[in-house]
Motif scaffolding. Structure first.
Motif, PDB file in Angstrom:
ATOM      1  N   UNK A 289     -10.834   7.140 -29.600  1.00 54.47           N
ATOM      2  CA  UNK A 289     -10.564   6.113 -28.606  1.00 54.47           C
ATOM      3  C   UNK A 289     -11.864   5.375 -28.367  1.00 54.47           C
ATOM      4  N   UNK A 290     -11.867   4.078 -28.572  1.00 56.49           N
ATOM      5  CA  UNK A 290     -13.123   3.335 -28.418  1.00 56.49           C
ATOM      6  C   UNK A 290     -13.647   3.420 -26.996  1.00 56.49           C
ATOM      7  N   UNK A 291     -12.743   3.537 -26.004  1.00 55.51           N
ATOM      8  CA  UNK A 291     -13.171   3.600 -24.609  1.00 55.51           C
ATOM      9  C   UNK A 291     -13.121   5.022 -24.056  1.00 55.51           C
ATOM     10  N   UNK A 292     -13.073   6.025 -24.918  1.00 53.40           N
ATOM     11  CA  UNK A 292     -13.199   7.399 -24.439  1.00 53.40           C
ATOM     12  C   UNK A 292     -14.560   7.586 -23.776  1.00 53.40           C
ATOM     13  N   UNK A 293     -14.609   8.426 -22.755  1.00 58.10           N
ATOM     14  CA  UNK A 293     -15.904   8.816 -22.189  1.00 58.10           C
ATOM     15  C   UNK A 293     -16.593   9.710 -23.209  1.00 58.10           C
ATOM     16  N   UNK A 294     -17.656   9.210 -23.786  1.00 59.91           N
ATOM     17  CA  UNK A 294     -18.316   9.938 -24.873  1.00 59.91           C
ATOM     18  C   UNK A 294     -19.620  10.593 -24.444  1.00 59.91           C
ATOM     19  N   UNK A 295     -20.095  10.236 -23.238  1.00 57.79           N
ATOM     20  CA  UNK A 295     -21.254  10.898 -22.632  1.00 57.79           C
ATOM     21  C   UNK A 295     -20.921  11.114 -21.164  1.00 57.79           C
ATOM     22  N   UNK A 296     -20.951  12.346 -20.717  1.00 60.71           N
ATOM     23  CA  UNK A 296     -20.613  12.658 -19.336  1.00 60.71           C
ATOM     24  C   UNK A 296     -21.871  13.139 -18.621  1.00 60.71           C
ATOM     25  N   UNK A 297     -22.387  12.284 -17.732  1.00 57.34           N
ATOM     26  CA  UNK A 297     -23.597  12.601 -16.965  1.00 57.34           C
ATOM     27  C   UNK A 297     -23.187  13.149 -15.597  1.00 57.34           C
ATOM     28  N   UNK A 298     -23.677  14.348 -15.270  1.00 59.65           N
ATOM     29  CA  UNK A 298     -23.324  15.013 -14.016  1.00 59.65           C
ATOM     30  C   UNK A 298     -24.612  15.375 -13.279  1.00 59.65           C
ATOM     31  N   UNK A 299     -24.671  15.081 -11.979  1.00 61.37           N
ATOM     32  CA  UNK A 299     -25.887  15.373 -11.212  1.00 61.37           C
ATOM     33  C   UNK A 299     -26.212  16.864 -11.295  1.00 61.37           C
ATOM     34  N   UNK A 300     -27.488  17.162 -11.422  1.00 58.13           N
ATOM     35  CA  UNK A 300     -27.931  18.532 -11.667  1.00 58.13           C
ATOM     36  C   UNK A 300     -27.465  19.493 -10.574  1.00 58.13           C
ATOM     37  N   UNK A 301     -27.317  19.018  -9.360  1.00 57.78           N
ATOM     38  CA  UNK A 301     -26.922  19.901  -8.264  1.00 57.78           C
ATOM     39  C   UNK A 301     -25.520  20.466  -8.430  1.00 57.78           C
ATOM     40  N   UNK A 302     -24.686  19.812  -9.197  1.00 52.80           N
ATOM     41  CA  UNK A 302     -23.318  20.288  -9.416  1.00 52.80           C
ATOM     42  C   UNK A 302     -23.031  20.568 -10.896  1.00 52.80           C
ATOM     43  N   UNK A 303     -24.024  20.358 -11.746  1.00 51.10           N
ATOM     44  CA  UNK A 303     -23.816  20.410 -13.193  1.00 51.10           C
ATOM     45  C   UNK A 303     -23.252  21.744 -13.667  1.00 51.10           C
ATOM     46  N   UNK A 304     -23.854  22.856 -13.285  1.00 59.53           N
ATOM     47  CA  UNK A 304     -23.435  24.167 -13.791  1.00 59.53           C
ATOM     48  C   UNK A 304     -21.998  24.477 -13.395  1.00 59.53           C
ATOM     49  N   UNK A 305     -21.659  24.244 -12.128  1.00 64.23           N
ATOM     50  CA  UNK A 305     -20.298  24.517 -11.677  1.00 64.23           C
ATOM     51  C   UNK A 305     -19.303  23.580 -12.350  1.00 64.23           C
ATOM     52  N   UNK A 306     -19.707  22.317 -12.536  1.00 66.85           N
ATOM     53  CA  UNK A 306     -18.840  21.335 -13.191  1.00 66.85           C
ATOM     54  C   UNK A 306     -18.536  21.770 -14.623  1.00 66.85           C
ATOM     55  N   UNK A 307     -19.562  22.138 -15.373  1.00 68.45           N
ATOM     56  CA  UNK A 307     -19.367  22.540 -16.766  1.00 68.45           C
ATOM     57  C   UNK A 307     -18.438  23.743 -16.846  1.00 68.45           C
ATOM     58  N   UNK A 308     -18.632  24.727 -15.967  1.00 70.40           N
ATOM     59  CA  UNK A 308     -17.786  25.924 -15.992  1.00 70.40           C
ATOM     60  C   UNK A 308     -16.321  25.564 -15.770  1.00 70.40           C
ATOM     61  N   UNK A 309     -16.042  24.684 -14.801  1.00 69.83           N
ATOM     62  CA  UNK A 309     -14.669  24.281 -14.526  1.00 69.83           C
ATOM     63  C   UNK A 309     -14.101  23.432 -15.657  1.00 69.83           C
ATOM     64  N   UNK A 310     -14.926  22.582 -16.224  1.00 70.83           N
ATOM     65  CA  UNK A 310     -14.498  21.712 -17.318  1.00 70.83           C
ATOM     66  C   UNK A 310     -14.131  22.552 -18.542  1.00 70.83           C
ATOM     67  N   UNK A 311     -14.960  23.538 -18.832  1.00 73.75           N
ATOM     68  CA  UNK A 311     -14.699  24.432 -19.962  1.00 73.75           C
ATOM     69  C   UNK A 311     -13.401  25.200 -19.745  1.00 73.75           C
ATOM     70  N   UNK A 312     -13.180  25.692 -18.546  1.00 69.67           N
ATOM     71  CA  UNK A 312     -11.963  26.443 -18.260  1.00 69.67           C
ATOM     72  C   UNK A 312     -10.727  25.572 -18.434  1.00 69.67           C
ATOM     73  N   UNK A 313     -10.792  24.318 -17.983  1.00 69.95           N
ATOM     74  CA  UNK A 313      -9.658  23.419 -18.166  1.00 69.95           C
ATOM     75  C   UNK A 313      -9.437  23.130 -19.651  1.00 69.95           C
TER      76      UNK A 313
END
Length: 484
Positions: A289-313
């Motif tokens: 998809x040309x407009x797919x989100x291909x780089x996801x920038x997440x603020x460091x304060x929430x990064x670890x928790x975000x990645x864990x939830x994203x991986x689980x989904x």
């Protein structure tokens, strides 16, 4: 000329036969080429291999049809386009299945959505118009700006959304009074060939012509003196060739090209409910998809928790055959792109980046299946960050402050789209206004509309599709001045 429609749908045999559409007739060819089902890599059908002579005949037919078609009142052309939407609707279910078989996307979700959205697009575009603009009207002088058709338009369509992106071009092109020759990707020609077969029941001969075949036909179109405009969707590398080739006779050109879109999740974002939205923004259509989100920038304060939830989904999603109702993500459409992803995956592994999900392609499978893959915080200089992968692999990158993430998001030759997510709407909009892209979404993503222009900045494209601006791209601006 009047718009008519035979109500009975076509009987689609998915294995064929398929034929070119030239001058209102189905045209057989001496040669054909294999179209593969990407879920099995087995031959799905044989597509007609058009020659230079077929292309010449199609362009000549479109040129001959142009005077009569362009002379019709706008409303009458709109009636034809509406009738075409009705004809496509009558064949919707077969087109959905055919799209899944040749492209791979799940029938019950993305294939159905693509075909339904495309038909809706055709129907709604038919209602639009480019009115005459009166610039001056005094006691002794009138100045009017009109939009006049260009002539024959050459359309070249890609393999990732062959139905939607094909009809995005057909409807506004014909509504504005042009005629068309369309060449589909040789990886996904079948739905487009059916477009031509269906069109013969609606449009006058020569108004819409479909010629399938190799890349040499695309080069013939871009160089041809009787084609006034090229509308191309595809890679940036090929877009540059199209632009160079079209310069020979100053063709009008619309290019919708690649992207490396950044999604930015700010520190104050209510991020947990966003996980499904951001996942599908990246992995919809298996990332093709040309407009797919291909780089996801997440603020460091929430990064670890975000990645864990994203991986689980992501772990809950099923990659498989698009005809299986249990499939969430289908295969990569073609072996060329599959091999590019294999090389990119090998680079991730060779550099030892952290991969909390996926990362290994099972090459023993018959189809072009690539697992959902997440790369955690790779360096900004890595290939997975700098390149457009066009597959189901996503880097999730930590950032510390807004100035830093804006600079990183803009550090790319691409400029198609992007998104910003945060509770403080004004702060998110302030970030969005500094992104160097043609489209930016704030707290939403992948919203499109008939009246919303879409196009890229930098090397992501030239010109726009959709909206009044997109309609105008299929016309010349013509100024009339009258002395009273």
């Amino acid at each position: 000329m009047t718009a008519t429609l035979t109500d009975a749908p076509l009987t689609i045999d998915f294995a064929g036969p398929y034929a070119l559409t030239i001058d209102g007739k189905l045209v057989e060819t001496n040669k054909s080429f294999d179209v593969l089902n990407p879920a099995t890599n087995q031959v799905l059908a044989q597509a007609p291999e058009g020659t230079a002579e077929h292309m010449e005949a199609a362009i000549a037919a479109a040129k001959a049809a142009f005077p009569g078609w362009s002379a019709l009142p706008w409303a009458e052309r709109g009636a034809y386009v509406t009738a075409y939407a009705d004809a496509l609707e009558a064949n919707k279910d077969e087109l959905i299945t055919l799209l899944t078989l040749e492209q791979g996307k799940p029938r019950h979700s993305m294939a159905t959505g693509e075909v339904e959205a495309a038909i809706y697009w055709v129907r709604e575009v038919a209602k639009r118009e480019l009115p005459v603009e009166v610039i001056e009207d005094t006691d002794d002088h009138i100045v009017e700006v009109h939009h006049t058709p260009l002539g024959v338009v050459g359309a070249i369509t890609p393999w990732n959304f062959p139905v939607l992106l094909g009809l995005w071009k057909i409807a506004p092109c014909l509504l504005t009074g042009n005629t068309m020759v369309m060449k589909p990707s040789p990886y996904t020609p079948l739905c487009t060939l059916r477009f031509g077969e269906i069109a013969q029941r609606v449009f006058p001969a020569g108004v819409l012509n479909i010629v399938s075949g190799g890349n040499d036909l695309g080069a013939q179109m871009t160089e041809h003196p009787d084609i006034a405009k090229i509308s191309f969707t595809g890679s940036t590398a090929t877009g540059k060739k199209v632009m160079a080739s079209g310069a020979s006779n100053l063709k009008r050109i619309t290019l919708e090209l690649g992207g490396n879109d950044a999604a930015i999740v700010l520190a104050d974002a209510d991020w947990e409910p966003l996980i499904p939205t951001l996942f599908w923004a990246a992995f919809g259509n298996s990332g093709q998809w040309c407009i797919a989100s291909k780089r996801l920038y997440v603020h460091r304060s929430i990064h670890a928790a975000f990645v864990a939830a994203f991986v689980e989904y992501g772990r809950q999603q099923t990659v498989g055959d698009g005809m299986d109702p249990a499939t969430d993500l289908g295969p990569i459409q073609n072996r060329m792109q599959y091999d590019k992803l294999k090389d990119l995956f090998a680079d991730v592994k060779a550099n030892g980046y952290t991969v909390p999900l996926g990362g290994t392609i099972d090459e023993s499978l018959a189809g072009n299946f690539v697992p959902v893959t997440i790369v955690d915080n790779p360096p900004e200089t890595s290939r997975i960050v700098k390149e457009e992968p066009f597959g189901p692999i996503l880097p999730i990158i930590a950032f510390d402050d807004v100035e830093e993430v804006i600079a990183k998001a803009n550090d790319t030759p691409f400029g198609l789209a992007g998104s910003v997510w945060g509770r403080d709407r004004d702060a998110a909009i302030a970030v969005a206004k500094r992104l160097e892209t043609g489209t930016v979404w704030v707290n939403e993503i992948h919203i499109h509309g008939i009246d919303i222009p879409f196009g890229g900045h930098k090397q992501s494209g030239l010109g726009v599709e959709n909206g009044a601006e997109g309609l105008a791209e299929f016309t010349n601006t013509k100024t009339y001045m009258f002395r009273k």
